[in-house]
Design a protein around this motif. Structure first.
Motif, PDB file in Angstrom:
ATOM      1  N   GLU A  27       0.844  -1.201   0.000  1.00 35.97           N
ATOM      2  CA  GLU A  27       0.000   0.000   0.000  1.00 35.97           C
ATOM      3  C   GLU A  27       0.872   1.241   0.000  1.00 35.97           C
ATOM      4  O   GLU A  27       1.998   1.232   0.493  1.00 35.97           O
ATOM      5  CB  GLU A  27      -0.953  -0.006   1.195  1.00 35.97           C
ATOM      6  CG  GLU A  27      -0.305  -0.217   2.529  1.00 35.97           C
ATOM      7  CD  GLU A  27      -1.292  -0.496   3.649  1.00 35.97           C
ATOM      8  OE1 GLU A  27      -2.387  -1.002   3.383  1.00 35.97           O
ATOM      9  OE2 GLU A  27      -0.951  -0.205   4.796  1.00 35.97           O
ATOM     10  N   LYS A  28       0.335   2.299  -0.556  1.00 34.93           N
ATOM     11  CA  LYS A  28       1.031   3.579  -0.588  1.00 34.93           C
ATOM     12  C   LYS A  28       0.807   4.282   0.750  1.00 34.93           C
ATOM     13  O   LYS A  28      -0.195   4.069   1.408  1.00 34.93           O
ATOM     14  CB  LYS A  28       0.498   4.421  -1.737  1.00 34.93           C
ATOM     15  CG  LYS A  28       0.823   3.851  -3.101  1.00 34.93           C
ATOM     16  CD  LYS A  28       0.143   4.654  -4.198  1.00 34.93           C
ATOM     17  CE  LYS A  28       0.551   4.257  -5.578  1.00 34.93           C
ATOM     18  NZ  LYS A  28       0.332   2.898  -5.966  1.00 34.93           N
ATOM     19  N   ASN A  29       1.756   5.137   1.108  1.00 31.24           N
ATOM     20  CA  ASN A  29       1.618   5.867   2.362  1.00 31.24           C
ATOM     21  C   ASN A  29       2.230   7.252   2.217  1.00 31.24           C
ATOM     22  O   ASN A  29       2.910   7.550   1.237  1.00 31.24           O
ATOM     23  CB  ASN A  29       2.261   5.090   3.516  1.00 31.24           C
ATOM     24  CG  ASN A  29       1.589   5.373   4.846  1.00 31.24           C
ATOM     25  OD1 ASN A  29       0.950   6.398   5.038  1.00 31.24           O
ATOM     26  ND2 ASN A  29       1.724   4.443   5.774  1.00 31.24           N
ATOM     27  N   MET A  30       2.002   8.087   3.203  1.00 32.32           N
ATOM     28  CA  MET A  30       2.447   9.474   3.225  1.00 32.32           C
ATOM     29  C   MET A  30       3.915   9.545   3.652  1.00 32.32           C
ATOM     30  O   MET A  30       4.254   9.096   4.741  1.00 32.32           O
ATOM     31  CB  MET A  30       1.571  10.244   4.218  1.00 32.32           C
ATOM     32  CG  MET A  30       1.921  11.698   4.388  1.00 32.32           C
ATOM     33  SD  MET A  30       1.429  12.744   3.018  1.00 32.32           S
ATOM     34  CE  MET A  30      -0.353  12.564   3.069  1.00 32.32           C
ATOM     35  N   SER A  31       4.761  10.118   2.817  1.00 29.36           N
ATOM     36  CA  SER A  31       6.153  10.325   3.204  1.00 29.36           C
ATOM     37  C   SER A  31       6.259  11.611   4.021  1.00 29.36           C
ATOM     38  O   SER A  31       5.390  12.493   3.952  1.00 29.36           O
ATOM     39  CB  SER A  31       7.051  10.427   1.970  1.00 29.36           C
ATOM     40  OG  SER A  31       6.812  11.657   1.294  1.00 29.36           O
ATOM     41  N   LEU A  32       7.339  11.734   4.775  1.00 28.14           N
ATOM     42  CA  LEU A  32       7.573  12.946   5.553  1.00 28.14           C
ATOM     43  C   LEU A  32       7.722  14.157   4.639  1.00 28.14           C
ATOM     44  O   LEU A  32       7.162  15.227   4.910  1.00 28.14           O
ATOM     45  CB  LEU A  32       8.818  12.783   6.433  1.00 28.14           C
ATOM     46  CG  LEU A  32       9.201  13.995   7.277  1.00 28.14           C
ATOM     47  CD1 LEU A  32       8.070  14.380   8.230  1.00 28.14           C
ATOM     48  CD2 LEU A  32      10.489  13.711   8.036  1.00 28.14           C
ATOM     49  N   GLU A  33       8.450  13.990   3.552  1.00 27.17           N
ATOM     50  CA  GLU A  33       8.651  15.097   2.610  1.00 27.17           C
ATOM     51  C   GLU A  33       7.316  15.585   2.041  1.00 27.17           C
ATOM     52  O   GLU A  33       7.049  16.792   2.004  1.00 27.17           O
ATOM     53  CB  GLU A  33       9.571  14.663   1.468  1.00 27.17           C
ATOM     54  CG  GLU A  33       9.829  15.768   0.467  1.00 27.17           C
ATOM     55  CD  GLU A  33      10.719  15.323  -0.696  1.00 27.17           C
ATOM     56  OE1 GLU A  33      10.759  16.062  -1.699  1.00 27.17           O
ATOM     57  OE2 GLU A  33      11.348  14.259  -0.602  1.00 27.17           O
ATOM     58  N   VAL A  58      -1.451  13.703   8.390  1.00 28.20           N
ATOM     59  CA  VAL A  58      -1.282  12.366   8.958  1.00 28.20           C
ATOM     60  C   VAL A  58      -1.134  11.345   7.837  1.00 28.20           C
ATOM     61  O   VAL A  58      -1.525  11.599   6.694  1.00 28.20           O
ATOM     62  CB  VAL A  58      -2.473  11.979   9.871  1.00 28.20           C
ATOM     63  CG1 VAL A  58      -2.596  12.940  11.047  1.00 28.20           C
ATOM     64  CG2 VAL A  58      -3.777  11.915   9.093  1.00 28.20           C
ATOM     65  N   ASP A  59      -0.583  10.183   8.191  1.00 31.17           N
ATOM     66  CA  ASP A  59      -0.472   9.106   7.215  1.00 31.17           C
ATOM     67  C   ASP A  59      -1.776   8.323   7.162  1.00 31.17           C
ATOM     68  O   ASP A  59      -2.760   8.680   7.828  1.00 31.17           O
ATOM     69  CB  ASP A  59       0.733   8.211   7.510  1.00 31.17           C
ATOM     70  CG  ASP A  59       0.643   7.469   8.839  1.00 31.17           C
ATOM     71  OD1 ASP A  59      -0.455   7.371   9.440  1.00 31.17           O
ATOM     72  OD2 ASP A  59       1.687   6.971   9.286  1.00 31.17           O
ATOM     73  N   ARG A  60      -1.790   7.244   6.402  1.00 31.38           N
ATOM     74  CA  ARG A  60      -3.022   6.466   6.200  1.00 31.38           C
ATOM     75  C   ARG A  60      -3.573   5.887   7.490  1.00 31.38           C
ATOM     76  O   ARG A  60      -4.757   5.607   7.600  1.00 31.38           O
ATOM     77  CB  ARG A  60      -2.805   5.381   5.149  1.00 31.38           C
ATOM     78  CG  ARG A  60      -1.843   4.304   5.543  1.00 31.38           C
ATOM     79  CD  ARG A  60      -1.584   3.248   4.457  1.00 31.38           C
ATOM     80  NE  ARG A  60      -2.792   2.637   4.016  1.00 31.38           N
ATOM     81  CZ  ARG A  60      -3.253   2.677   2.753  1.00 31.38           C
ATOM     82  NH1 ARG A  60      -2.568   3.278   1.812  1.00 31.38           N
ATOM     83  NH2 ARG A  60      -4.385   2.088   2.442  1.00 31.38           N
ATOM     84  N   ALA A  61      -2.739   5.723   8.510  1.00 30.75           N
ATOM     85  CA  ALA A  61      -3.183   5.193   9.801  1.00 30.75           C
ATOM     86  C   ALA A  61      -3.588   6.297  10.768  1.00 30.75           C
ATOM     87  O   ALA A  61      -3.971   6.019  11.902  1.00 30.75           O
ATOM     88  CB  ALA A  61      -2.068   4.346  10.424  1.00 30.75           C
ATOM     89  N   VAL A 132      -6.585   6.200  -0.274  1.00 30.90           N
ATOM     90  CA  VAL A 132      -6.281   7.229   0.723  1.00 30.90           C
ATOM     91  C   VAL A 132      -4.928   6.905   1.346  1.00 30.90           C
ATOM     92  O   VAL A 132      -4.728   5.831   1.899  1.00 30.90           O
ATOM     93  CB  VAL A 132      -7.379   7.301   1.811  1.00 30.90           C
ATOM     94  CG1 VAL A 132      -6.990   8.263   2.914  1.00 30.90           C
ATOM     95  CG2 VAL A 132      -8.714   7.712   1.188  1.00 30.90           C
ATOM     96  N   ILE A 133      -3.991   7.860   1.234  1.00 31.78           N
ATOM     97  CA  ILE A 133      -2.658   7.667   1.797  1.00 31.78           C
ATOM     98  C   ILE A 133      -2.438   8.511   3.046  1.00 31.78           C
ATOM     99  O   ILE A 133      -1.382   8.438   3.676  1.00 31.78           O
ATOM    100  CB  ILE A 133      -1.554   7.961   0.759  1.00 31.78           C
ATOM    101  CG1 ILE A 133      -1.572   9.433   0.338  1.00 31.78           C
ATOM    102  CG2 ILE A 133      -1.675   7.024  -0.424  1.00 31.78           C
ATOM    103  CD1 ILE A 133      -0.294   9.882  -0.336  1.00 31.78           C
ATOM    104  N   GLY A 134      -3.426   9.309   3.399  1.00 30.81           N
ATOM    105  CA  GLY A 134      -3.326  10.175   4.567  1.00 30.81           C
ATOM    106  C   GLY A 134      -4.410  11.226   4.516  1.00 30.81           C
ATOM    107  O   GLY A 134      -5.389  11.096   3.770  1.00 30.81           O
TER     108      GLY A 134
END
Length: 163
Positions: A27-33, A58-61, A132-134
């Motif tokens: 799954e895709k997720n939100m990077s810090l950058e 926020v990230d996906r979680a 949804v990645i975040g």
């Protein structure tokens, strides 16, 4: 007989391999950058309209990845932004849509009782395609609809990265 046992062993290992492959998800997720870019663009979008806000990404979680608070943004905007982002990521919907649902549907009224949920306008999911990645949450503009406009503007600034 050896050929039958050997063929059976191969078949069982293929079945086991296929079953374990289904147990692993990608799954895709939100990077810090990316989170920092969205937060900065969101705060800037609100600042262009003279709104001093906080943007939480926020990230996906629903775990906080970035938070930016504009100069002169009220201290309450930090918790509001983070709550809206968490709620949007968790529900995979805008918090404005959730608020409308809560107001119109008595069965949904208890959503406000979920710990950490903040059902006020200003939370928007961040998507890659339909995934949804975040989410980004905004607090501090004079109305949830304006918080949401800033969140959408922040996401629009990074649209090229969400492909």
């Amino acid at each position: 007989m050896k050929a039958i046992v050997s063929a059976s062993a191969v078949a069982l290992s293929l079945i086991a391999g296929a079953a374990s492959a289904q147990a692993v998800r990608t799954e895709k997720n939100m990077s810090l950058e990316l989170a920092n870019q969205i937060a900065a663009a969101t705060v800037a979008a609100c600042a262009a309209n003279n709104y001093n806000v906080t943007a939480a990404v926020v990230d996906r979680a629903g775990v906080l990845r970035a938070l930016q608070r504009a100069d002169n943004a009220g201290p309450h905007t930090v918790d509001a932004a983070q709550g809206k982002a968490y709620t949007s990521a968790s529900a995979r919907n805008t918090t404005a849509a959730m608020l409308e649902n809560v107001q119109k549907n008595p069965g949904a009224a208890t959503l406000v009782d979920i710990p950490g949920f903040l059902v006020l306008g200003g939370g928007v999911p961040v998507k890659v395609g339909n995934e949804v990645i975040g989410a980004v949450g905004v607090g501090g503009a004079p109305g949830g609809h304006l918080d949401e406009q800033c969140a959408n503007a922040g996401i629009a600034k990074v649209a090229d990265l969400l492909k």
